[in-house]
Design an enzyme around this catalytic site. Sequence first.
Site, PDB file in Angstrom:
ATOM      1  N   GLU A 119      25.748  62.017  79.260  1.00 33.41           N
ATOM      2  CA  GLU A 119      25.530  63.407  78.905  1.00 33.41           C
ATOM      3  C   GLU A 119      26.128  63.735  77.544  1.00 33.41           C
ATOM      4  O   GLU A 119      27.132  63.164  77.133  1.00 33.41           O
ATOM      5  CB  GLU A 119      26.159  64.310  79.966  1.00 33.41           C
ATOM      6  CG  GLU A 119      25.497  64.129  81.319  1.00 33.41           C
ATOM      7  CD  GLU A 119      25.994  65.127  82.337  1.00 33.41           C
ATOM      8  OE1 GLU A 119      26.116  66.309  81.999  1.00 33.41           O
ATOM      9  OE2 GLU A 119      26.263  64.700  83.462  1.00 33.41           O
ATOM     10  N   CYS A 123      30.125  67.516  72.427  1.00 36.19           N
ATOM     11  CA  CYS A 123      30.955  66.602  73.216  1.00 36.19           C
ATOM     12  C   CYS A 123      30.119  65.362  73.510  1.00 36.19           C
ATOM     13  O   CYS A 123      29.090  65.430  74.180  1.00 36.19           O
ATOM     14  CB  CYS A 123      31.382  67.314  74.503  1.00 36.19           C
ATOM     15  SG  CYS A 123      32.451  66.313  75.527  1.00 36.19           S
ATOM     16  N   CYS A 140      32.936  54.242  83.323  1.00 33.76           N
ATOM     17  CA  CYS A 140      34.223  53.922  82.693  1.00 33.76           C
ATOM     18  C   CYS A 140      35.003  53.022  83.636  1.00 33.76           C
ATOM     19  O   CYS A 140      34.993  53.221  84.847  1.00 33.76           O
ATOM     20  CB  CYS A 140      35.026  55.200  82.417  1.00 33.76           C
ATOM     21  SG  CYS A 140      36.608  54.885  81.580  1.00 33.76           S
ATOM     22  N   CYS A 198      40.530  56.671  86.376  1.00 26.62           N
ATOM     23  CA  CYS A 198      41.493  57.759  86.590  1.00 26.62           C
ATOM     24  C   CYS A 198      41.139  58.480  87.891  1.00 26.62           C
ATOM     25  O   CYS A 198      39.954  58.685  88.200  1.00 26.62           O
ATOM     26  CB  CYS A 198      41.494  58.709  85.402  1.00 26.62           C
ATOM     27  SG  CYS A 198      41.971  57.869  83.868  1.00 26.62           S
ATOM     28  N   CYS A 203      38.696  61.695  87.998  1.00 25.42           N
ATOM     29  CA  CYS A 203      37.565  61.700  87.050  1.00 25.42           C
ATOM     30  C   CYS A 203      36.294  61.180  87.706  1.00 25.42           C
ATOM     31  O   CYS A 203      36.275  60.088  88.269  1.00 25.42           O
ATOM     32  CB  CYS A 203      37.914  60.840  85.831  1.00 25.42           C
ATOM     33  SG  CYS A 203      36.528  60.679  84.675  1.00 25.42           S
ATOM     34  N   CYS A 219      33.391  70.386  79.554  1.00 21.02           N
ATOM     35  CA  CYS A 219      33.788  69.161  78.884  1.00 21.02           C
ATOM     36  C   CYS A 219      34.875  68.470  79.684  1.00 21.02           C
ATOM     37  O   CYS A 219      35.814  69.103  80.140  1.00 21.02           O
ATOM     38  CB  CYS A 219      34.286  69.496  77.483  1.00 21.02           C
ATOM     39  SG  CYS A 219      33.733  68.315  76.289  1.00 21.02           S
TER      40      CYS A 219
HETATM   41  N1  SAH Z   1      38.157  58.638  78.424  1.00 19.37           N
HETATM   42  C1  SAH Z   1      38.712  59.576  77.533  1.00 19.37           C
HETATM   43  C2  SAH Z   1      37.753  60.662  77.088  1.00 19.37           C
HETATM   44  C3  SAH Z   1      36.810  61.266  78.108  1.00 19.37           C
HETATM   45  S1  SAH Z   1      37.413  62.343  79.321  1.00 19.37           S
HETATM   46  C4  SAH Z   1      39.958  60.195  78.119  1.00 19.37           C
HETATM   47  O1  SAH Z   1      40.231  59.977  79.293  1.00 19.37           O
HETATM   48  O2  SAH Z   1      40.681  60.864  77.378  1.00 19.37           O
HETATM   49  C5  SAH Z   1      37.879  63.845  78.450  1.00 19.37           C
HETATM   50  C6  SAH Z   1      38.998  64.603  79.163  1.00 19.37           C
HETATM   51  O3  SAH Z   1      38.569  65.182  80.412  1.00 19.37           O
HETATM   52  C7  SAH Z   1      40.175  63.712  79.506  1.00 19.37           C
HETATM   53  O4  SAH Z   1      41.386  64.359  79.216  1.00 19.37           O
HETATM   54  C8  SAH Z   1      40.000  63.532  80.988  1.00 19.37           C
HETATM   55  O5  SAH Z   1      41.197  63.142  81.603  1.00 19.37           O
HETATM   56  C9  SAH Z   1      39.525  64.892  81.420  1.00 19.37           C
HETATM   57  N2  SAH Z   1      38.906  64.935  82.758  1.00 19.37           N
HETATM   58  C10 SAH Z   1      38.340  63.928  83.438  1.00 19.37           C
HETATM   59  N3  SAH Z   1      37.907  64.353  84.650  1.00 19.37           N
HETATM   60  C11 SAH Z   1      38.203  65.661  84.726  1.00 19.37           C
HETATM   61  C12 SAH Z   1      37.992  66.679  85.721  1.00 19.37           C
HETATM   62  N4  SAH Z   1      37.388  66.410  86.866  1.00 19.37           N
HETATM   63  N5  SAH Z   1      38.437  67.939  85.446  1.00 19.37           N
HETATM   64  C13 SAH Z   1      39.018  68.215  84.266  1.00 19.37           C
HETATM   65  N6  SAH Z   1      39.241  67.312  83.292  1.00 19.37           N
HETATM   66  C14 SAH Z   1      38.844  66.045  83.519  1.00 19.37           C
HETATM   67 FE1  SF4 Z   2      37.646  56.934  81.908  1.00 23.17          FE
HETATM   68 FE2  SF4 Z   2      37.554  59.297  83.099  1.00 23.17          FE
HETATM   69 FE3  SF4 Z   2      39.895  58.056  82.790  1.00 23.17          FE
HETATM   70 FE4  SF4 Z   2      38.636  59.096  80.638  1.00 23.17          FE
HETATM   71  S1  SF4 Z   2      39.463  60.251  82.395  1.00 23.17           S
HETATM   72  S2  SF4 Z   2      39.597  57.039  80.826  1.00 23.17           S
HETATM   73  S3  SF4 Z   2      36.493  58.734  81.236  1.00 23.17           S
HETATM   74  S4  SF4 Z   2      38.180  57.327  84.065  1.00 23.17           S
END
Ligand code: SAH
Ligand code: SF4
Length: 369
Positions: A90, A103, A110, A114, A117, A344
């Site tokens: 996206e 964005c 990925c 995390c 996520c 985002c």
């Molecule tokens: N992989 C990179 C960039 C993509 S995620 C990273 O982790 O930084 C962009 C941001 O959104 C990151 O800070 C991530 O931790 C956060 N994020 C991921 N899942 C989320 C969710 N369900 N609600 C809010 N923020 C989230």
């Molecule tokens: Fe990957 Fe999501 Fe962790 Fe960013 S927040 S590193 S996209 S698993």
Amino acid sequence: MINLLDLEPAALAQFFAGRGEKPFRALQVSRWLHQRFVDDIEAMTDLARPLRAALAADTLIGAPRVLRDTTAPDGTRKWLLDAGHGNAVETVFIPEDDRGTLCISSQAGCALDCAFCATGRQGFNRNLDTAEIVGQLWLANRTLLADGVRAPWVDAGRAPITNVVMMGMGEPLANFDRVVPALRLFLDDHAYGLSRRRVTLSTSGLVPWIDRLAAECPVALAVSLHAPDDELRNRLVPINRRHPLAELMAACRRYLEHAPRDFVTFEYVMLDGVNDQPRHAAALVALVREVPCKLNLIPFNPFPGTAFRVSPRPRIEAFARTLQDAGIVATIRRTRGGDIDAACGQLAGQVHDRTRHRLAARNAPAEAH
Ligand code: SAH
Ligand code: SF4
């Protein structure tokens, strides 16, 4: 076939040099591609006809195919893009009063997993190539311009996107060799011409690659912190087990040596009862004290199947106040485009599942969707 969107400035120059063309040809083509967003060599009217014919024969201008295009009432627009092999990523356009932000995704899925996520939940599918990353900005600018979207922050006819955040799906530093050429195009005066402060890369903390980014292309850095101590961060952001907080903070300080007068943005997702207590705020103050930074508190965006909940608003505000009282700039991210799952950081939603639904729907046209 060479996809012209794959070529960073030096590669485009080399491409034309290799064909015995003058260096300014690369600049002309770059402007057609990245400032006028043409998708047809024939439209490049200041190139001699034989050169156009030669280019048409062995190059293409290929951005990802749009599977779905949705606009929320607040103007946030999301494109679901084909990333091959049944994958989708996206791209989200977020208009504000004084800027237009895109964005951008860097990977389909990925590997870093995390806990909170939705992209991580999909697992890793594939790295996007440079053309697919640049293609997101190319496509968004081209589409918005063609649609005549009013962009009060730029002159008519100019690219409506003024800021890029690598905060879509995927970990951009895990796809370094394809992301950095895209960043170079974002910054190049003959391409998108964005200043390095208007291009932000967000990482979960791949320390060695943070150092390489500092050396090769020091754009604004955002770091996904989400926890103030190793014990909690190991659980929320598993890469912390390989690169613990002390190492990560040191990398942030080193990064700023390459980006004087700058700061790091720390992202911190607010998870109810997990990382949002007063003791977490106090520990966070102590942790970030040595790094010039801003704190961006992100209300957790829930998705089906997650056990996490978003912290209640008053707790997020109290958390922000603790940081502010300690002299740290802390903001709470406004949730945008929530009704199209485009906030985002929550890009993934159920992209993968949704793609499957779409494919299923296409194969069975009677099914409504
Ligand atoms: N992989 C990179 C960039 C993509 S995620 C990273 O982790 O930084 C962009 C941001 O959104 C990151 O800070 C991530 O931790 C956060 N994020 C991921 N899942 C989320 C969710 N369900 N609600 C809010 N923020 C989230
Ligand atoms: Fe990957 Fe999501 Fe962790 Fe960013 S927040 S590193 S996209 S698993």
